[in-house]
Design a protein around this motif. Structure first.
Motif, PDB file in Angstrom:
ATOM      1  N   TRP A  43       0.844  -1.197   0.000  1.00 13.12           N
ATOM      2  CA  TRP A  43       0.000   0.000   0.000  1.00 13.12           C
ATOM      3  C   TRP A  43       0.878   1.246   0.000  1.00 13.12           C
ATOM      4  O   TRP A  43       1.981   1.250   0.537  1.00 13.12           O
ATOM      5  N   ASP A  44       0.363   2.304  -0.606  1.00 14.17           N
ATOM      6  CA  ASP A  44       1.127   3.537  -0.726  1.00 14.17           C
ATOM      7  C   ASP A  44       1.460   4.129   0.635  1.00 14.17           C
ATOM      8  O   ASP A  44       2.442   4.875   0.771  1.00 14.17           O
ATOM      9  N   SER A  45       0.683   3.788   1.652  1.00 16.55           N
ATOM     10  CA  SER A  45       0.923   4.310   2.997  1.00 16.55           C
ATOM     11  C   SER A  45       2.058   3.586   3.704  1.00 16.55           C
ATOM     12  O   SER A  45       2.479   3.995   4.781  1.00 16.55           O
ATOM     13  N   GLY A  46       2.526   2.477   3.136  1.00 15.11           N
ATOM     14  CA  GLY A  46       3.582   1.692   3.750  1.00 15.11           C
ATOM     15  C   GLY A  46       3.104   0.373   4.306  1.00 15.11           C
ATOM     16  O   GLY A  46       3.902  -0.515   4.624  1.00 15.11           O
ATOM     17  N   SER A  47       1.798   0.199   4.439  1.00 18.70           N
ATOM     18  CA  SER A  47       1.251  -1.056   4.940  1.00 18.70           C
ATOM     19  C   SER A  47       1.450  -2.163   3.916  1.00 18.70           C
ATOM     20  O   SER A  47       1.496  -1.917   2.706  1.00 18.70           O
ATOM     21  N   THR A  48       1.543  -3.396   4.421  1.00 18.42           N
ATOM     22  CA  THR A  48       1.666  -4.560   3.538  1.00 18.42           C
ATOM     23  C   THR A  48       0.535  -5.559   3.795  1.00 18.42           C
ATOM     24  O   THR A  48       0.694  -6.759   3.582  1.00 18.42           O
ATOM     25  N   LEU A  49      -0.593  -5.066   4.289  1.00 19.00           N
ATOM     26  CA  LEU A  49      -1.727  -5.930   4.604  1.00 19.00           C
ATOM     27  C   LEU A  49      -2.226  -6.625   3.344  1.00 19.00           C
ATOM     28  O   LEU A  49      -2.484  -5.994   2.320  1.00 19.00           O
ATOM     29  N   SER A  50      -2.348  -7.960   3.408  1.00 15.36           N
ATOM     30  CA  SER A  50      -2.877  -8.741   2.298  1.00 15.36           C
ATOM     31  C   SER A  50      -4.400  -8.761   2.348  1.00 15.36           C
ATOM     32  O   SER A  50      -5.011  -8.685   3.427  1.00 15.36           O
ATOM     33  N   MET A  51      -5.010  -8.895   1.194  1.00 12.95           N
ATOM     34  CA  MET A  51      -6.456  -8.933   1.073  1.00 12.95           C
ATOM     35  C   MET A  51      -6.928 -10.374   0.905  1.00 12.95           C
ATOM     36  O   MET A  51      -6.569 -11.046  -0.083  1.00 12.95           O
ATOM     37  N   CYS A  52      -7.742 -10.855   1.904  1.00 17.48           N
ATOM     38  CA  CYS A  52      -8.311 -12.204   1.834  1.00 17.48           C
ATOM     39  C   CYS A  52      -9.695 -12.072   1.199  1.00 17.48           C
ATOM     40  O   CYS A  52     -10.698 -11.794   1.892  1.00 17.48           O
ATOM     41  N   LEU A  53      -9.771 -12.245  -0.102  1.00 12.45           N
ATOM     42  CA  LEU A  53     -10.997 -11.954  -0.829  1.00 12.45           C
ATOM     43  C   LEU A  53     -12.119 -12.908  -0.458  1.00 12.45           C
ATOM     44  O   LEU A  53     -13.302 -12.539  -0.537  1.00 12.45           O
ATOM     45  N   ASP A  54     -11.807 -14.138  -0.021  1.00 15.06           N
ATOM     46  CA  ASP A  54     -12.857 -15.086   0.367  1.00 15.06           C
ATOM     47  C   ASP A  54     -13.373 -14.810   1.769  1.00 15.06           C
ATOM     48  O   ASP A  54     -14.355 -15.427   2.204  1.00 15.06           O
ATOM     49  N   ASP A  55     -12.683 -13.914   2.527  1.00 21.48           N
ATOM     50  CA  ASP A  55     -13.112 -13.597   3.897  1.00 21.48           C
ATOM     51  C   ASP A  55     -13.750 -12.223   3.989  1.00 21.48           C
ATOM     52  O   ASP A  55     -13.870 -11.655   5.087  1.00 21.48           O
ATOM     53  N   GLY A  56     -14.109 -11.621   2.870  1.00 26.20           N
ATOM     54  CA  GLY A  56     -14.842 -10.365   2.898  1.00 26.20           C
ATOM     55  C   GLY A  56     -14.056  -9.148   2.486  1.00 26.20           C
ATOM     56  O   GLY A  56     -14.642  -8.066   2.309  1.00 26.20           O
ATOM     57  N   ASP A  57     -12.704  -9.274   2.348  1.00 24.65           N
ATOM     58  CA  ASP A  57     -11.937  -8.122   1.894  1.00 24.65           C
ATOM     59  C   ASP A  57     -12.256  -7.861   0.423  1.00 24.65           C
ATOM     60  O   ASP A  57     -12.410  -8.803  -0.371  1.00 24.65           O
ATOM     61  N   ARG A  58     -12.318  -6.557   0.073  1.00 25.17           N
ATOM     62  CA  ARG A  58     -12.667  -6.211  -1.305  1.00 25.17           C
ATOM     63  C   ARG A  58     -11.741  -5.105  -1.805  1.00 25.17           C
ATOM     64  O   ARG A  58     -11.480  -4.129  -1.084  1.00 25.17           O
ATOM     65  N   ILE A  59     -11.232  -5.310  -3.022  1.00 21.20           N
ATOM     66  CA  ILE A  59     -10.442  -4.293  -3.708  1.00 21.20           C
ATOM     67  C   ILE A  59     -10.945  -4.192  -5.130  1.00 21.20           C
ATOM     68  O   ILE A  59     -11.690  -5.067  -5.599  1.00 21.20           O
ATOM     69  N   GLU A  60     -10.532  -3.135  -5.818  1.00 21.70           N
ATOM     70  CA  GLU A  60     -10.892  -2.978  -7.213  1.00 21.70           C
ATOM     71  C   GLU A  60      -9.746  -2.288  -7.938  1.00 21.70           C
ATOM     72  O   GLU A  60      -8.930  -1.605  -7.298  1.00 21.70           O
ATOM     73  N   PRO A  61      -9.650  -2.486  -9.248  1.00 21.58           N
ATOM     74  CA  PRO A  61      -8.583  -1.801  -9.981  1.00 21.58           C
ATOM     75  C   PRO A  61      -8.683  -0.296  -9.791  1.00 21.58           C
ATOM     76  O   PRO A  61      -9.771   0.281  -9.860  1.00 21.58           O
ATOM     77  N   ALA A  62      -7.535   0.307  -9.511  1.00 22.10           N
ATOM     78  CA  ALA A  62      -7.513   1.759  -9.338  1.00 22.10           C
ATOM     79  C   ALA A  62      -7.513   2.427 -10.702  1.00 22.10           C
ATOM     80  O   ALA A  62      -6.978   1.900 -11.677  1.00 22.10           O
ATOM     81  N   ILE A  63      -8.150   3.574 -10.753  1.00 29.34           N
ATOM     82  CA  ILE A  63      -8.144   4.345 -11.999  1.00 29.34           C
ATOM     83  C   ILE A  63      -6.770   4.979 -12.132  1.00 29.34           C
ATOM     84  O   ILE A  63      -6.344   5.747 -11.255  1.00 29.34           O
ATOM     85  N   PRO A  64      -5.997   4.612 -13.159  1.00 31.13           N
ATOM     86  CA  PRO A  64      -4.626   5.136 -13.261  1.00 31.13           C
ATOM     87  C   PRO A  64      -4.606   6.643 -13.425  1.00 31.13           C
ATOM     88  O   PRO A  64      -5.468   7.222 -14.076  1.00 31.13           O
ATOM     89  N   THR A  65      -3.619   7.251 -12.775  1.00 35.12           N
ATOM     90  CA  THR A  65      -3.409   8.688 -12.911  1.00 35.12           C
ATOM     91  C   THR A  65      -2.351   8.905 -13.977  1.00 35.12           C
ATOM     92  O   THR A  65      -1.213   8.459 -13.810  1.00 35.12           O
ATOM     93  N   PRO A  66      -2.719   9.537 -15.076  1.00 41.11           N
ATOM     94  CA  PRO A  66      -1.722   9.717 -16.141  1.00 41.11           C
ATOM     95  C   PRO A  66      -0.576  10.582 -15.659  1.00 41.11           C
ATOM     96  O   PRO A  66      -0.768  11.481 -14.845  1.00 41.11           O
ATOM     97  N   PRO A  67       0.645  10.294 -16.134  1.00 41.54           N
ATOM     98  CA  PRO A  67       1.784  11.113 -15.727  1.00 41.54           C
ATOM     99  C   PRO A  67       1.595  12.538 -16.221  1.00 41.54           C
ATOM    100  O   PRO A  67       0.976  12.776 -17.247  1.00 41.54           O
ATOM    101  N   PRO A  68       2.097  13.503 -15.471  1.00 41.45           N
ATOM    102  CA  PRO A  68       1.944  14.888 -15.887  1.00 41.45           C
ATOM    103  C   PRO A  68       2.604  15.122 -17.238  1.00 41.45           C
ATOM    104  O   PRO A  68       3.597  14.502 -17.572  1.00 41.45           O
ATOM    105  N   ARG A  69       2.035  16.023 -18.018  1.00 39.61           N
ATOM    106  CA  ARG A  69       2.631  16.359 -19.307  1.00 39.61           C
ATOM    107  C   ARG A  69       4.027  16.934 -19.092  1.00 39.61           C
ATOM    108  O   ARG A  69       4.237  17.738 -18.195  1.00 39.61           O
TER     109      ARG A  69
END
Length: 649
Positions: A43-69
């Protein structure tokens, strides 16, 4: 859904009550364990918590931020600049890591023999030993979060904090590969530098004096088998090495010159060996009045008589005349037992002690020996680049000299010798005088004419050698007793192998005589090697006293006849193998004539009566060979000569 390493994701929900992560936080996928449906995320905050998707954790693809021009990764030029900065950062980090590593390996925090450890590490690096290479500094420590470290490294190197997250996976991999390669190279190179310093008997880097780098005119460290000892690691060591300049080779051994202090150290070291041998004899019970005789019979006695070294080997060689006085040369340098003892250039790191002033890297070449004239000059940067005939009488040539390929001087060369006619501001009179003062021919100072003539000869012979090579030929030369070139002769085709070169030497000696000629040589591309000496030749036995057997006679007659069946390519190859020079315009029959003549010459050397033997056709030779092998004569042609009857024309 399957998440890929490097994919950006956003947190939707987690049931972990202790995490500080909140919905909307983003991170980078490290691994997706599809069997257990667990996604490992940095995680960008420094955490390394894993997501157990079968135990209720939910993630989704992040919308990419294009690099600045205009960012570093925005275009090809920007991306190239980013990679350069990653390489520079990797180099800096690798050198810093090597410094820390050395403190705990060969530095002040280590007890014991650090020289031994440094030599072991250097050997492992040279050999590619995994046991050593795996201990060198690494980019990432075991278990470290790769992509967290990666984006931080990218941000530190490029100054673009958010640029990493807009990169494609291939770009991230390329950036980190550049960083890792630069880190590994810099770390290994710096480790080697530090180990060279730690392993050096002088505390200085002396890798530039390794034996493989010592050339004629270059400084090195020299010793002999009498100085060999065994180190604490069981490997061979050298008690003492002496700094000198390689000036020649003698039967494969080194001949070097040295300063007066080094010569004094060699004399003192020899006296030490004599004292040690005398003590060992005394312990064995040798009578005192016999000690000197026994020592003199085993070891040369060296001593100084003013500025001259007296080398007394009368008892050693059982020769009452074997006493030599070794005077210094014009530069005050000595050649101590240069063609008597088996000196060789040795690895400075293998020496426990080194006597003499060590040159700094880049300054170890004291002079260069010109390949075609043997003249020793301070450097090879000055050379002749053009020779043009000047109309008039007597014949004169205009010579152009260049320094580092830039024309700096002109000279005139004629029947009375050569002299400078113009010097440029880039190479003035003082520069020319300094160059002349460093030139030597046969160990003696040289004149302006001698140096210019030598540079002209180097240019002309070099041109001839290059032309010969371009034509598929080899350049040969004939020298007189003083080493002056009497003949330059390209030979085509170039001989292959020692036997062919030996035959070529015989051919040149016989076909191209000169009253002052002493030695034929051939140019290998880097040096001149001997083909044949004109004088001092002898034959072990008189060929006329040899009694050839029938098999030799048959083999000769058959071999000579078979040249009729050989095509042109095979004829040229046969001439090449036998060292027979040819002309490209020669017909096949002319080449066959030369081959037969060479074959008959070899037959005479072996004592065969070649002048009394017949010349058979190819068909007759084949038939004779078949009969000699046990076959019956054919009926469609006359039988060949009966080998038991006298052979007549």
């Amino acid at each position: 859904m399957i998440y890929q390493p490097g994919q950006r994701v956003a947190l939707v929900h987690t049931s972990d009550p202790y995490t500080r992560l909140r919905p909307g936080d983003t991170g980078t996928v490290r691994r997706h364990d599809q069997r257990r449906n667990i996604v490992e995320v940095t995680w960008d905050s420094g955490s390394t918590l894993s997501m157990c998707l079968d135990d209720g954790d939910r993630i989704e693809p992040a919308i990419p931020t294009p690099p600045p021009r205009g960012g570093l990764a925005g275009d090809a030029a920007g991306w190239a600049a980013a990679l350069e900065r990653m390489s520079a950062a990797g180099t800096e980090a690798g050198r810093a890591a090597a410094e820390w590593w050395a403190q705990d390996t060969i530095g002040g925090r280590v007890s014991g023999d650090t020289r031994l450890a440094a030599r072991r590490i250097l050997a492992g690096i040279d050999d590619g030993d995994p046991a050593v290479l795996d201990t060198l500094p690494q980019v990432f420590s075991a278990g470290g979060p790769f992509y967290t470290a990666a984006w931080e490294l990218f941000a530190d190197a490029t100054g673009d904090v958010s640029g990493w997250f807009g990169l494609r996976i291939q770009q991230r991999e390329e950036a980190m590969t550049v960083y890792r390669d630069a880190f590994d190279t810099a770390a290994t190179d710096r480790v080697a530098e530090l180990c060279h310093l730690a392993a050096s008997p002088t505390g200085r880097d002396v890798s530039h004096l390794h034996p493989d780098r010592v050339r004629i005119g270059g400084a090195g460290v020299f010793s002999g088998e009498w100085a060999l000892t065994v180190g604490p690691d069981g490997n061979d060591r050298i008690e003492v090495g002496f700094v000198g300049t390689l000036i020649d080779h003698w039967d494969g051994w080194a001949v070097f010159s040295c300063t007066r202090p080094v010569a004094e150290a060699i004399v003192a070291d020899q006296q030490r060996h004599r004292d040690e041998y005398r003590n060992s004899l005394r312990e064995l019970g040798v009578p005192a009045d016999d000690l000197d005789r026994r020592v003199d019979a085993e070891l040369a006695d060296l001593s100084f008589d003013g500025d001259v070294i007296v080398a007394d080997q009368r008892a050693l060689s059982d020769d009452p005349q074997a006493i030599e006085r070794l005077a210094p040369d014009g530069d005050g340098r000595y050649v101590v037992m240069g063609r008597s003892w088996r000196w060789e250039a040795v690895d400075p790191y293998a020496c426990d002690r080194i006597v003499g002033d060590l040159p700094a890297p880049g300054t170890q070449q004291r002079f260069v020996e010109l390949p075609h004239t043997g003249m020793r000059v301070p450097h090879d940067r000055l050379r002749v680049t053009d020779v043009q005939a000047v109309p008039g009488t007597p014949p004169t040539s205009l010579i152009t000299l260049a320094l580092d390929e830039a024309s700096v001087a002109e000279a005139l060369s004629g029947a009375d010798g050569s002299c400078l006619s113009r010097l440029s501001a880039a190479f003035g009179r003082n520069d020319w005088a300094a160059y002349l003062s460093g030139c030597r021919q046969h160990g003696q100072p040289t004149s302006e004419t001698q140096v210019l003539d030598a540079l002209i000869t180097e240019f002309q012979v070099g041109q001839a050698a290059r032309q010969a090579a371009a034509d598929g030929a080899v350049l040969t030369r004939l020298l007189d007793a003083d080493g002056t070139i009497l003949r330059l002769r390209p030979v085509w085709p170039a001989p292959r192998g020692h036997s062919a070169r030996r035959q070529l030497g015989k051919w040149l000696r016989r076909e191209d005589p000169h009253p002052q000629g002493q030695l034929w040589q051939w140019w290998t591309g880097t040096a001149w090697q001997h083909l044949a000496s004109i004088t001092g030749l002898h034959t072990a036995t008189d060929p006329s006293s040899r009694q050839p057997d029938l098999g030799q006679l048959l083999a000769f007659v058959i071999a000579e006849s078979l040249y009729e069946r050989v095509d042109r390519d095979e004829l040229i190859e046969e001439a090449t193998d036998n060292g027979i020079p040819l002309d490209r315009q020669m017909s096949d029959d002319q080449i066959r004539t030369l081959l037969r003549a060479a074959l008959r010459e070899r037959g005479r050397e072996r004592g065969l009566p070649v002048d009394d033997l017949p010349t058979l056709s190819a068909a007759e030779g084949l038939e004779l060979g078949r009969i000699a092998a046990g076959g019956a004569p054919t009926t469609d042609q006359p039988a060949p000569h009966d080998p038991d009857q006298p052979l007549t024309h």
